[in-house]
Design a protein around this motif. Structure first.
Motif, PDB file in Angstrom:
ATOM      1  N   LYS A  67       0.838  -1.208   0.000  1.00  7.05           N
ATOM      2  CA  LYS A  67       0.000   0.000   0.000  1.00  7.05           C
ATOM      3  C   LYS A  67       0.873   1.259   0.000  1.00  7.05           C
ATOM      4  CE  LYS A  67      -4.157  -1.920   2.067  1.00  7.05           C
ATOM      5  NZ  LYS A  67      -4.845  -2.199   3.326  1.00  7.05           N
ATOM      6  N   LEU A  72      -0.994   4.616  -1.158  1.00 12.77           N
ATOM      7  CA  LEU A  72      -2.161   4.712  -0.262  1.00 12.77           C
ATOM      8  C   LEU A  72      -1.751   5.089   1.152  1.00 12.77           C
ATOM      9  CD1 LEU A  72      -4.312   1.616  -1.284  1.00 12.77           C
ATOM     10  CD2 LEU A  72      -4.942   4.017  -1.513  1.00 12.77           C
ATOM     11  N   LEU A  73      -0.593   4.622   1.574  1.00 19.63           N
ATOM     12  CA  LEU A  73      -0.117   4.924   2.921  1.00 19.63           C
ATOM     13  C   LEU A  73       1.151   5.759   2.853  1.00 19.63           C
ATOM     14  CD1 LEU A  73      -0.357   1.394   4.632  1.00 19.63           C
ATOM     15  CD2 LEU A  73      -1.867   3.334   4.987  1.00 19.63           C
ATOM     16  N   GLN A 104      -8.887  -9.004  -2.081  1.00 13.23           N
ATOM     17  CA  GLN A 104     -10.029  -8.912  -1.166  1.00 13.23           C
ATOM     18  C   GLN A 104     -10.765  -7.581  -1.247  1.00 13.23           C
ATOM     19  OE1 GLN A 104      -9.545 -11.038   2.562  1.00 13.23           O
ATOM     20  NE2 GLN A 104      -7.390 -11.169   2.114  1.00 13.23           N
ATOM     21  N   LYS A 105     -10.343  -6.738  -2.164  1.00 15.02           N
ATOM     22  CA  LYS A 105     -11.028  -5.449  -2.338  1.00 15.02           C
ATOM     23  C   LYS A 105     -11.327  -5.251  -3.815  1.00 15.02           C
ATOM     24  CE  LYS A 105     -11.148  -3.357   1.725  1.00 15.02           C
ATOM     25  NZ  LYS A 105     -11.908  -4.435   2.318  1.00 15.02           N
TER      26      LYS A 105
ATOM     27  N   GLU B  80     -14.344   0.765   5.816  1.00 12.52           N
ATOM     28  CA  GLU B  80     -14.196  -0.591   5.275  1.00 12.52           C
ATOM     29  C   GLU B  80     -13.035  -0.704   4.284  1.00 12.52           C
ATOM     30  OE1 GLU B  80     -17.968  -1.716   3.689  1.00 12.52           O
ATOM     31  OE2 GLU B  80     -18.946  -1.654   5.655  1.00 12.52           O
ATOM     32  N   GLY B  81     -12.389   0.402   3.996  1.00 15.20           N
ATOM     33  CA  GLY B  81     -11.193   0.357   3.142  1.00 15.20           C
ATOM     34  C   GLY B  81     -11.472   0.477   1.652  1.00 15.20           C
ATOM     35  N   SER B  84      -9.970   3.265  -0.834  1.00 15.66           N
ATOM     36  CA  SER B  84      -8.656   3.139  -1.494  1.00 15.66           C
ATOM     37  C   SER B  84      -8.808   3.101  -3.011  1.00 15.66           C
ATOM     38  CB  SER B  84      -7.959   1.852  -1.047  1.00 15.66           C
ATOM     39  OG  SER B  84      -7.720   1.893   0.325  1.00 15.66           O
ATOM     40  N   ASN B  85      -9.855   2.449  -3.487  1.00 16.32           N
ATOM     41  CA  ASN B  85     -10.058   2.346  -4.937  1.00 16.32           C
ATOM     42  C   ASN B  85     -10.253   3.703  -5.593  1.00 16.32           C
ATOM     43  OD1 ASN B  85      -9.860  -0.415  -5.464  1.00 16.32           O
ATOM     44  ND2 ASN B  85     -11.835  -0.731  -4.462  1.00 16.32           N
ATOM     45  N   ASN B 252      -4.481   8.418   6.486  1.00 18.11           N
ATOM     46  CA  ASN B 252      -5.169   7.238   5.946  1.00 18.11           C
ATOM     47  C   ASN B 252      -4.474   5.938   6.367  1.00 18.11           C
ATOM     48  OD1 ASN B 252      -6.802   5.605   4.386  1.00 18.11           O
ATOM     49  ND2 ASN B 252      -5.646   5.965   2.504  1.00 18.11           N
ATOM     50  N   GLN B 253      -5.285   5.001   6.840  1.00 19.20           N
ATOM     51  CA  GLN B 253      -4.727   3.697   7.207  1.00 19.20           C
ATOM     52  C   GLN B 253      -5.055   2.655   6.149  1.00 19.20           C
ATOM     53  OE1 GLN B 253      -4.757   2.363  11.116  1.00 19.20           O
ATOM     54  NE2 GLN B 253      -4.080   4.308  11.883  1.00 19.20           N
ATOM     55  N   ALA B 254      -5.825   3.035   5.119  1.00 18.00           N
ATOM     56  CA  ALA B 254      -6.162   2.127   4.015  1.00 18.00           C
ATOM     57  C   ALA B 254      -6.469   0.731   4.536  1.00 18.00           C
ATOM     58  CB  ALA B 254      -5.031   2.092   2.996  1.00 18.00           C
ATOM     59  N   VAL B 255      -7.401   0.644   5.462  1.00 17.28           N
ATOM     60  CA  VAL B 255      -7.666  -0.619   6.154  1.00 17.28           C
ATOM     61  C   VAL B 255      -8.145  -1.703   5.194  1.00 17.28           C
ATOM     62  CG1 VAL B 255      -8.205   0.379   8.384  1.00 17.28           C
ATOM     63  CG2 VAL B 255     -10.009   0.114   6.693  1.00 17.28           C
ATOM     64  N   GLY B 256      -7.978  -2.930   5.657  1.00 14.46           N
ATOM     65  CA  GLY B 256      -8.492  -4.076   4.918  1.00 14.46           C
ATOM     66  C   GLY B 256      -7.578  -4.517   3.804  1.00 14.46           C
ATOM     67  N   GLY B 257      -7.916  -5.671   3.237  1.00 10.21           N
ATOM     68  CA  GLY B 257      -7.141  -6.193   2.109  1.00 10.21           C
ATOM     69  C   GLY B 257      -5.933  -6.960   2.558  1.00 10.21           C
TER      70      GLY B 257
END
Lengths: 325, 257
Positions: A67, A72-73, A104-105, B80-81, B84-85, B252-257
């Motif tokens: 990420k 993203l991070l 998963q996304k 829910e992340g 990010s998209n 941003n923690q861009a959670v998930g995935g």
């Protein structure tokens, strides 16, 4: 050099709380935090066109690192450049030349057909009509997407959706591709198709690919080189074959016989398994030739296979080795 | 940029038809609260029936055309992340929300304007006699109100980078806004202190001010001050939005995935 990661660190401040009613209430007044070092002093470089496996157990920091590579991070410290760009600067030019696929996304718009997402991406990534049609035709043929294009995304199976995700991520022909568990949850047949597709895509377009996967089949089929991390730290960076030889200085010798004689096999090597008509021995690599010759001479051997130990075993050993050291 | 935006509009248009029942509910469901509030006021001031009908009918129209739901989407997407998209694509995520707002508000217009015209045959108080200049003032006030409400909702949504369930914070502001935006009662019925306070809060400019413009209850210098207030809030929210966006990306923690 396509990707340069230099002393990269990422820390997260995580709220910790014990389970239970009382602790849930207490956390309103007193919140306790823990600093988690998700990525710890990580450095590596990747050449243009290279395809590299990025491995580690769950929670090793692979996805966090990926990420950061995608922008993203923001890193806590250290530096990343990808094709000369600093990812967290969020430049549109950078986003146009890379793609991140997260198993998963989903980037597909959920309630309308995948073709609509493709058309939105066409406009957003400023892909001209000719390139779009050519790339889409190629992707549709390779990934067998034709019957899926006009069905709502939510009605697709996981495997069908994943193939559409790959197509959506590749329409703008990225030079750098980050694949995070691209085959997760797919059946064996679809996994194989996706692997073949990634290998072809890398060969034809010289795309730099960094791939994480829990399926060793993905790694062995696609990656000559692997980067292994655990607890955010680099454990190994190099050739997969060298790692195998280093960690498993033996091969598996599978001997097929019409009937198994009732005798001790220890004089030939360590017994891995015995089944009806088949014995599998672990033989040090330097003794393989000699032991094979002896077995062929002394028994009516039907078949004899020499194999490397399963990759899962090699990787498990790689993770264990560093945690001991 | 025009091409990109047209593609987003097209996609949102198609998506809207995928949610047929929800779209119908969003178009018409929001009428319930103003209609009940109107009936309460008519019950109290029977002689003012006509002006209440005009006020609350305009309220329904203005409320729908300035409606903002972006905080709910952002809260879910960030938590829910899936946000990010949007960050990964080479276009600012706010364009997706703007396109969605334009498409849905276009639909609200298509539903509400004919409904108004039909009702005006039976309810003379709904027959508007505005000149071109007055229409222009109303549309300007409406656009400014829609802009403020959208940016307020989007800014609250961006707080999702720092706090979970940011919709709770938004719901608190919505509660305050019920009174200060003119949704519970016309400003003339509020206590003078609340009327004064409302001039300095953004809520009046979101809904109440465009209604005052079309009903002719704000005139002369007050009209000018109203537009000035609305314009200042647009600038303030543009600043807040820009700040929250840049600071949020760092957080941003861009959670998930």
């Amino acid at each position: 050099m396509s990707i340069v990661v230099d002393h990269l660190n990422k820390q997260f401040k995580v709220h910790v709380r014990q389970a239970g009613w009382l602790d849930a209430f207490r956390s309103i007044f007193k919140r306790e935090y823990q600093i988690v070092e998700a990525v710890n002093n990580l450095s590596f470089t990747i050449q243009s066109g290279e395809i590299v496996g990025f491995l580690g157990p769950n929670g090793a920091g692979k996805t966090t690192a990926m990420k950061m590579l995608a922008g993203l991070l923001h890193p806590t410290s250290g530096a990343i450049t990808v094709e000369g760009f600093i990812p967290q600067e969020q430049k549109a030019e950078y986003k146009k030349m890379m793609s991140l696929v997260m198993g998963q996304k989903s980037q597909l718009i959920w309630d309308i057909p995948p073709m609509e997402t493709f058309l939105v991406n066409k406009a957003i990534y400023e892909i001209d009509d000719n390139s779009f049609n050519k790339t889409l035709d190629e992707l549709v043929a390779l990934l067998e997407l034709e019957p899926l294009l006009n069905k709502p995304t939510r009605s697709l199976s996981l495997g069908q959706r994943m193939k559409c995700e790959l197509a959506a991520a590749l329409l703008h022909r990225p030079k750098v591709l980050f694949l995070d568990e691209p085959t997760i949850g797919l059946d064996v047949d679809t996994q194989e198709k996706v692997r073949r597709f990634i290998a072809n895509y890398n060969r034809e377009h010289k795309t730099t690919i960094l791939l994480t996967s829990h399926y060793m089949g993905d790694v062995t089929a696609l990656c000559k080189r692997v980067i292994i991390i655990n607890h955010g730290k680099l454990l190994y960076d190099g050739d997969l074959d060298v790692l195998t030889e280093k960690l498993t200085p033996y091969k598996l010798l599978e001997v097929h016989l019409p009937t198994l004689p009732n005798q001790s096999w220890e004089t030939y090597g360590e017994v891995d398994s015995i089944e009806e008509g088949k014995v599998t021995l672990r033989i040090p690599r330097e003794r393989i030739r000699e032991v094979s010759a002896r077995l062929l001479q002394e028994f009516p051997v039907h078949d004899l296979n020499i194999q490397d130990p399963p990759m899962e075993e090699v990787i498990t050993l790689a993770f264990q080795e560093k945690s001991h050291g | 940029m025009v091409k990109k935006f047209m593609a987003l509009l097209r996609m949102k248009y198609i998506e809207m038809f995928a949610y047929q029942w929800a779209t119908l509910a969003w178009s018409t469901g929001a009428m319930v609260q103003p209609i009940i509030t109107m009936m309460v006021w008519i019950n109290i001031y029977e002689t003012e029936m006509e002006s209440f009908i005009l006020y609350f009918s305009t309220l329904i129209l203005v409320e729908r055309l300035t409606a903002a739901w972006d905080v709910w989407d952002l809260d879910r997407d960030i938590r829910e992340g899936s946000f990010s998209n949007y960050i990964l694509r080479p276009i600012h995520p706010i364009h997706w929300a703007i396109a969605e707002n334009i498409i849905y508000k276009g639909l609200f217009l298509v539903v509400l304007v004919p409904a108004w015209l039909v009702s005006s045959f039976f309810l003379p108080s709904l027959q508007l006699h505005l000149n071109g200049w007055e229409w222009m003032l109303f549309i300007s006030a409406l656009l400014l109100g829609g802009g403020i409400r959208f940016m307020f909702s989007y800014s609250c949504g961006l707080l999702g980078f720092w706090i979970n369930k940011v919709t709770a914070v938004y719901a608190m502001f919505e509660g305050i806004s019920l009174f200060f935006s003119g949704r519970i009662a016309p400003f003339s019925l509020l206590p003078p202190i609340m009327q004064d306070i409302s001039l300095y809060l953004p809520f009046r400019y979101m809904i109440g001010f465009p209604i005052e413009v079309i009903t002719g209850s704000v005139k002369g210098a007050d009209l000018g001050y109203g537009f000035l207030g609305a314009f200042i809030w647009v600038l303030i929210f543009m600043g807040i939005l820009g700040f929250l966006w840049h600071a949020g990306l760092k957080k941003n923690q861009a959670v998930g995935g």
